[in-house]
Design an enzyme around this catalytic site. Structure first.
Site, PDB file in Angstrom:
ATOM      1  N   SER A 139     -38.369  60.728  47.564  1.00 33.44           N
ATOM      2  CA  SER A 139     -36.960  60.946  47.931  1.00 33.44           C
ATOM      3  C   SER A 139     -36.076  60.775  46.701  1.00 33.44           C
ATOM      4  O   SER A 139     -36.426  60.019  45.774  1.00 33.44           O
ATOM      5  CB  SER A 139     -36.535  59.928  48.994  1.00 33.44           C
ATOM      6  OG  SER A 139     -35.140  59.998  49.222  1.00 33.44           O
ATOM      7  N   TYR A 153     -36.246  51.278  51.884  1.00 33.29           N
ATOM      8  CA  TYR A 153     -36.593  52.702  51.773  1.00 33.29           C
ATOM      9  C   TYR A 153     -36.627  53.182  50.318  1.00 33.29           C
ATOM     10  O   TYR A 153     -37.619  53.760  49.867  1.00 33.29           O
ATOM     11  CB  TYR A 153     -35.617  53.542  52.609  1.00 33.29           C
ATOM     12  CG  TYR A 153     -35.936  55.012  52.613  1.00 33.29           C
ATOM     13  CD1 TYR A 153     -36.989  55.521  53.380  1.00 33.29           C
ATOM     14  CD2 TYR A 153     -35.195  55.914  51.849  1.00 33.29           C
ATOM     15  CE1 TYR A 153     -37.286  56.885  53.384  1.00 33.29           C
ATOM     16  CE2 TYR A 153     -35.486  57.266  51.852  1.00 33.29           C
ATOM     17  CZ  TYR A 153     -36.521  57.740  52.623  1.00 33.29           C
ATOM     18  OH  TYR A 153     -36.818  59.086  52.626  1.00 33.29           O
TER      19      TYR A 153
HETATM   20  N1  NAP Z   1     -34.676  64.348  55.762  1.00 37.70           N
HETATM   21  C1  NAP Z   1     -34.236  63.829  54.627  1.00 37.70           C
HETATM   22  O1  NAP Z   1     -33.006  63.799  54.367  1.00 37.70           O
HETATM   23  C2  NAP Z   1     -35.225  63.308  53.603  1.00 37.70           C
HETATM   24  C3  NAP Z   1     -34.757  63.122  52.298  1.00 37.70           C
HETATM   25  C4  NAP Z   1     -35.633  62.654  51.329  1.00 37.70           C
HETATM   26  C5  NAP Z   1     -36.948  62.390  51.642  1.00 37.70           C
HETATM   27  N2  NAP Z   1     -37.384  62.579  52.909  1.00 37.70           N
HETATM   28  C6  NAP Z   1     -38.804  62.269  53.181  1.00 37.70           C
HETATM   29  O2  NAP Z   1     -39.439  63.418  53.672  1.00 37.70           O
HETATM   30  C7  NAP Z   1     -40.568  63.048  54.463  1.00 37.70           C
HETATM   31  C8  NAP Z   1     -40.527  63.833  55.767  1.00 37.70           C
HETATM   32  O3  NAP Z   1     -39.372  63.463  56.485  1.00 37.70           O
HETATM   33  P1  NAP Z   1     -38.533  64.506  57.361  1.00 37.70           P
HETATM   34  O4  NAP Z   1     -37.165  64.532  56.826  1.00 37.70           O
HETATM   35  O5  NAP Z   1     -39.281  65.758  57.544  1.00 37.70           O
HETATM   36  O6  NAP Z   1     -38.459  63.647  58.719  1.00 37.70           O
HETATM   37  P2  NAP Z   1     -38.862  63.996  60.232  1.00 37.70           P
HETATM   38  O7  NAP Z   1     -38.354  65.352  60.613  1.00 37.70           O
HETATM   39  O8  NAP Z   1     -38.408  62.827  61.025  1.00 37.70           O
HETATM   40  O9  NAP Z   1     -40.460  64.051  60.179  1.00 37.70           O
HETATM   41  C9  NAP Z   1     -41.192  62.885  59.901  1.00 37.70           C
HETATM   42  C10 NAP Z   1     -42.667  63.163  60.100  1.00 37.70           C
HETATM   43  O10 NAP Z   1     -43.389  61.947  59.812  1.00 37.70           O
HETATM   44  C11 NAP Z   1     -44.278  61.701  60.894  1.00 37.70           C
HETATM   45  N3  NAP Z   1     -44.494  60.269  61.085  1.00 37.70           N
HETATM   46  C12 NAP Z   1     -43.560  59.293  61.211  1.00 37.70           C
HETATM   47  N4  NAP Z   1     -44.149  58.115  61.492  1.00 37.70           N
HETATM   48  C13 NAP Z   1     -45.491  58.365  61.546  1.00 37.70           C
HETATM   49  C14 NAP Z   1     -46.630  57.563  61.833  1.00 37.70           C
HETATM   50  N5  NAP Z   1     -46.512  56.253  62.150  1.00 37.70           N
HETATM   51  N6  NAP Z   1     -47.853  58.136  61.792  1.00 37.70           N
HETATM   52  C15 NAP Z   1     -47.987  59.444  61.517  1.00 37.70           C
HETATM   53  N7  NAP Z   1     -46.949  60.270  61.245  1.00 37.70           N
HETATM   54  C16 NAP Z   1     -45.718  59.727  61.274  1.00 37.70           C
HETATM   55  C17 NAP Z   1     -43.591  62.318  62.127  1.00 37.70           C
HETATM   56  O11 NAP Z   1     -44.596  62.672  63.087  1.00 37.70           O
HETATM   57  P3  NAP Z   1     -44.846  61.973  64.513  1.00 37.70           P
HETATM   58  O12 NAP Z   1     -43.537  61.383  64.962  1.00 37.70           O
HETATM   59  O13 NAP Z   1     -45.338  63.101  65.371  1.00 37.70           O
HETATM   60  O14 NAP Z   1     -45.895  60.960  64.233  1.00 37.70           O
HETATM   61  C18 NAP Z   1     -42.991  63.580  61.522  1.00 37.70           C
HETATM   62  O15 NAP Z   1     -43.934  64.618  61.496  1.00 37.70           O
HETATM   63  C19 NAP Z   1     -40.474  61.536  54.649  1.00 37.70           C
HETATM   64  O16 NAP Z   1     -41.391  60.887  53.806  1.00 37.70           O
HETATM   65  C20 NAP Z   1     -39.036  61.205  54.245  1.00 37.70           C
HETATM   66  O17 NAP Z   1     -38.935  59.894  53.745  1.00 37.70           O
HETATM   67  C21 NAP Z   1     -36.560  63.035  53.902  1.00 37.70           C
END
Ligand code: NAP
Length: 265
Positions: A139, A153
């Site tokens: 991130s 985080y």
């Molecule tokens: N969105 C942002 O603004 C942002 C910015 C920077 C970085 N990121 C990073 O990008 C990555 C993806 O996030 P996203 O934004 O796509 O969020 P998201 O839409 O909430 O997706 C998160 C994913 O992680 C999975 N997950 C969460 N807890 C889990 C667990 N205990 N076991 C297995 N899978 C799990 C969820 O699947 P299930 O719930 O089906 O398990 C889901 O597929 C993360 O590492 C996040 O920190 C996001």
């Protein structure tokens, strides 16, 4: 011969977008997350739209044994992983003291223990075969000053960025590329899951938000080019650069007020 990418957190957001990009580029997929129905729907879509074979493996990565169980399942089913995409993640923004200690442990297990364990389990095979890709979804928060409220985080993501850089150096010349992808605000379920959607949408303007598809395409290109780290978008690169020009204490004061802006602490 088709290559296979294993993506954690493929049921939503950036992980699902990465699965679509990899399928479009001709890869087969192993989709990992907890919500089986979403993974199965995505697997069907990837087969229909791109002719990809997509295997669904449900796992809760908050369980520290999950990576070993996943590796055993891969072995039993004769599945080879050519690209490991450590993407699963979530945050808690209500403050360190207001967050259940089990939630803190889950953050560390999902975003650090699992990526490290999966890397240690799957990279040796990649090195042996002379080809591999590791894309760690970190991130922009990992490159910025600390923030109060979502206190763990940023440091978790900083760890992942630095460990990716070390691995990138260590694996140079083996055919295994390692990249940390550092997105800024991305339109996914992430801020719905941590309950900050309303505050974050009003605190941060539309220009700061990127689509998951854009972030996934930047990540795919960067790991193919074997860049140690990539920040999608010039604005996010500027945001990452500004704190480095300021004295640490001033940067912390000005930029680290994120959770305050969200009225979380
Ligand atoms: N969105 C942002 O603004 C942002 C910015 C920077 C970085 N990121 C990073 O990008 C990555 C993806 O996030 P996203 O934004 O796509 O969020 P998201 O839409 O909430 O997706 C998160 C994913 O992680 C999975 N997950 C969460 N807890 C889990 C667990 N205990 N076991 C297995 N899978 C799990 C969820 O699947 P299930 O719930 O089906 O398990 C889901 O597929 C993360 O590492 C996040 O920190 C996001």
């Amino acid at each position: 011969m088709k290559r296979t990418a294993l993506i954690t957190g493929a049921s939503a957001g950036i992980g699902a977008a990465l699965a679509r990009v990899y399928a479009e580029k001709g890869w087969d997929l192993i989709l990992v997350a907890r919500r089986a129905t979403l993974l199965e729907d995505l697997a069907r879509e990837l087969t229909v739209d791109h002719g990809a074979t997509a295997v669904v493996l449900t796992a809760d990565l908050a369980d520290p044994d999950a990576p070993h169980r996943l590796a055993m399942t891969l072995e039993q089913r004769g599945l080879t992983v050519d690209a490991l995409i450590n993407n699963a993640g979530f945050s808690r923004t209500s403050g360190f003291l207001a967050t259940d200690p089990d939630e803190h442990a889950a953050m560390i297990d999902v975003m650090l223990t699992a990526p490290i364990a999966l890397s240690r389990l799957l990279i040796p095979g990649m090195v042996e075969r002379g080809f591999g890709r590791v894309l760690n979804v970190a991130s922009l928060a990992g490159l910025m000053p600390a923030t109060g409220g979502d206190t763990l985080y940023g440091p978790i993501k900083s760890f992942l960025i630095k460990a990716s850089a070390g691995l990138h150096l260590e694996l140079a010349g083996t055919g295994v590329n390692v990249t940390a992808l550092c997105p800024g605000y991305t339109l996914t379920e992430f801020h719905d899951v941590n309950g900050s959607r309303e505050e974050v949408s009003s605190a941060y303007p539309a220009w700061m938000w990127q689509t998951a598809d854009h972030v996934a395409r930047v990540g795919y290109a960067a790991v193919e080019a074997n860049r140690p780290r990539v920040v999608p978008g010039w604005r996010n690169n500027l945001l990452a650069a500004i704190p480095k020009l300021l004295p640490d204490n001033l940067a912390l004061k000005i930029i680290g007020g994120h959770a305050k802006r969200l009225k979380r602490i």
